[in-house]
Design a protein around this motif. Structure first.
Motif, PDB file in Angstrom:
ATOM      1  N   THR A 153      44.189 -13.272  -1.548  1.00 36.43           N
ATOM      2  CA  THR A 153      43.789 -13.210  -0.144  1.00 36.43           C
ATOM      3  C   THR A 153      44.988 -12.976   0.763  1.00 36.43           C
ATOM      4  N   MET A 154      46.045 -13.729   0.555  1.00 38.05           N
ATOM      5  CA  MET A 154      47.214 -13.622   1.428  1.00 38.05           C
ATOM      6  C   MET A 154      47.978 -12.315   1.213  1.00 38.05           C
ATOM      7  N   SER A 155      47.994 -11.815   0.003  1.00 38.15           N
ATOM      8  CA  SER A 155      48.748 -10.587  -0.256  1.00 38.15           C
ATOM      9  C   SER A 155      47.987  -9.339   0.180  1.00 38.15           C
ATOM     10  N   ASN A 156      46.687  -9.453   0.414  1.00 38.48           N
ATOM     11  CA  ASN A 156      45.875  -8.300   0.829  1.00 38.48           C
ATOM     12  C   ASN A 156      45.523  -8.328   2.310  1.00 38.48           C
ATOM     13  N   GLN A 157      46.300  -9.026   3.113  1.00 34.04           N
ATOM     14  CA  GLN A 157      45.996  -9.142   4.541  1.00 34.04           C
ATOM     15  C   GLN A 157      45.946  -7.790   5.243  1.00 34.04           C
ATOM     16  N   ASP A 158      46.751  -6.847   4.795  1.00 31.51           N
ATOM     17  CA  ASP A 158      46.753  -5.526   5.418  1.00 31.51           C
ATOM     18  C   ASP A 158      45.376  -4.872   5.326  1.00 31.51           C
ATOM     19  N   GLU A 159      44.638  -5.180   4.290  1.00 30.88           N
ATOM     20  CA  GLU A 159      43.314  -4.587   4.087  1.00 30.88           C
ATOM     21  C   GLU A 159      42.235  -5.289   4.906  1.00 30.88           C
ATOM     22  N   ARG A 161      42.600  -8.000   7.278  1.00 33.42           N
ATOM     23  CA  ARG A 161      42.927  -8.582   8.588  1.00 33.42           C
ATOM     24  C   ARG A 161      42.471  -7.733   9.776  1.00 33.42           C
ATOM     25  N   PRO A 162      42.696  -6.413   9.802  1.00 38.93           N
ATOM     26  CA  PRO A 162      42.267  -5.634  10.969  1.00 38.93           C
ATOM     27  C   PRO A 162      40.761  -5.742  11.244  1.00 38.93           C
ATOM     28  N   MET A 163      39.962  -5.743  10.206  1.00 35.79           N
ATOM     29  CA  MET A 163      38.503  -5.848  10.386  1.00 35.79           C
ATOM     30  C   MET A 163      38.116  -7.229  10.896  1.00 35.79           C
ATOM     31  N   ILE A 164      38.744  -8.250  10.386  1.00 33.46           N
ATOM     32  CA  ILE A 164      38.410  -9.624  10.777  1.00 33.46           C
ATOM     33  C   ILE A 164      38.883  -9.901  12.201  1.00 33.46           C
ATOM     34  N   GLU A 165      40.059  -9.408  12.562  1.00 33.68           N
ATOM     35  CA  GLU A 165      40.602  -9.660  13.896  1.00 33.68           C
ATOM     36  C   GLU A 165      39.718  -9.094  15.004  1.00 33.68           C
ATOM     37  N   LYS A 166      38.955  -8.053  14.710  1.00 31.43           N
ATOM     38  CA  LYS A 166      38.039  -7.478  15.701  1.00 31.43           C
ATOM     39  C   LYS A 166      36.993  -8.492  16.149  1.00 31.43           C
ATOM     40  N   HIS A 167      36.701  -9.453  15.292  1.00 27.68           N
ATOM     41  CA  HIS A 167      35.653 -10.436  15.577  1.00 27.68           C
ATOM     42  C   HIS A 167      36.209 -11.744  16.146  1.00 27.68           C
ATOM     43  N   ILE A 168      37.492 -11.802  16.379  1.00 29.30           N
ATOM     44  CA  ILE A 168      38.115 -13.036  16.846  1.00 29.30           C
ATOM     45  C   ILE A 168      38.591 -12.866  18.277  1.00 29.30           C
TER      46      ILE A 168
END
Length: 175
Positions: A153-159, A161-168
């Motif tokens: 999970t932590m090593s794949n943040q680039d994949e 994170r951008p999608m999740i941040e849109k909802h925060i």
């Protein structure tokens, strides 16, 4: 006095500096390996299985104490080693923990994550197997799985994170 002198002059021989030449060191190493192989040939099948299970436990503990980073799937590697050490057929293990061989294959080959129920059954199975061998912590299978999951999970943040941040969003700020 000679040993101290050789140790300082020949660090490639390590602490054991009794060898005067590379040939002598190789001869001794060959003799040691042959002695180990002779001893291993005299072990019973049960002794070999016990040794492999202890080896697995130690490898799992080492992974838990200092998780190795990378793309390897340690949970499935440890699971394969565990099953293949005890059983001649993986389908028998699947039957013993009451899952289908297909489900087991999917977990082993990383096509499906193990469900909580699967890990609980594996935990109880290991407890019974290790009962007469050595201490085996019940939580070890969980720890291996979740350490691997955390790293992935932590090593794949680039994949992700951008999608999740849109909802925060942050409606309230803390000052």
């Amino acid at each position: 006095m000679t040993n101290k002198k050789n140790r300082n002059e020949n660090p490639e021989f390590g602490l054991d500096s009794r060898y005067k030449s590379t040939k002598e060191r190789k001869t001794e190493a060959t003799a040691l390996m042959e002695a180990r192989l002779r001893k291993m040939k005299n072990l019973s099948k049960d002794q070999v299985i016990r040794a492999k299970l202890i080896q697995l436990k130690l490898r799992m503990e080492a992974y838990i104490n200092q998780p190795v980073l990378g793309d390897r799937k340690y949970f499935s590697e440890f699971l394969k080693f565990y099953i293949d050490t005890i059983y001649t057929k993986r389908s028998v293990f699947a039957k013993d923990i009451n899952i289908t061989p297909v489900r087991l294959s999917q977990v082993i080959n990383n096509h499906r994550a193990p469900k909580d129920e699967f890990i609980k059954r594996l935990m109880i199975h290991s407890e019974k197997v290790y009962a007469d061998i050595c201490e085996f912590k019940n939580e070890m299978w969980y720890q291996v799985y979740y350490y691997q999951k955390l790293y992935e999970t932590m090593s794949n943040q680039d994949e992700w994170r951008p999608m999740i941040e849109k909802h925060i969003k942050l409606s309230e700020s803390i000052e």
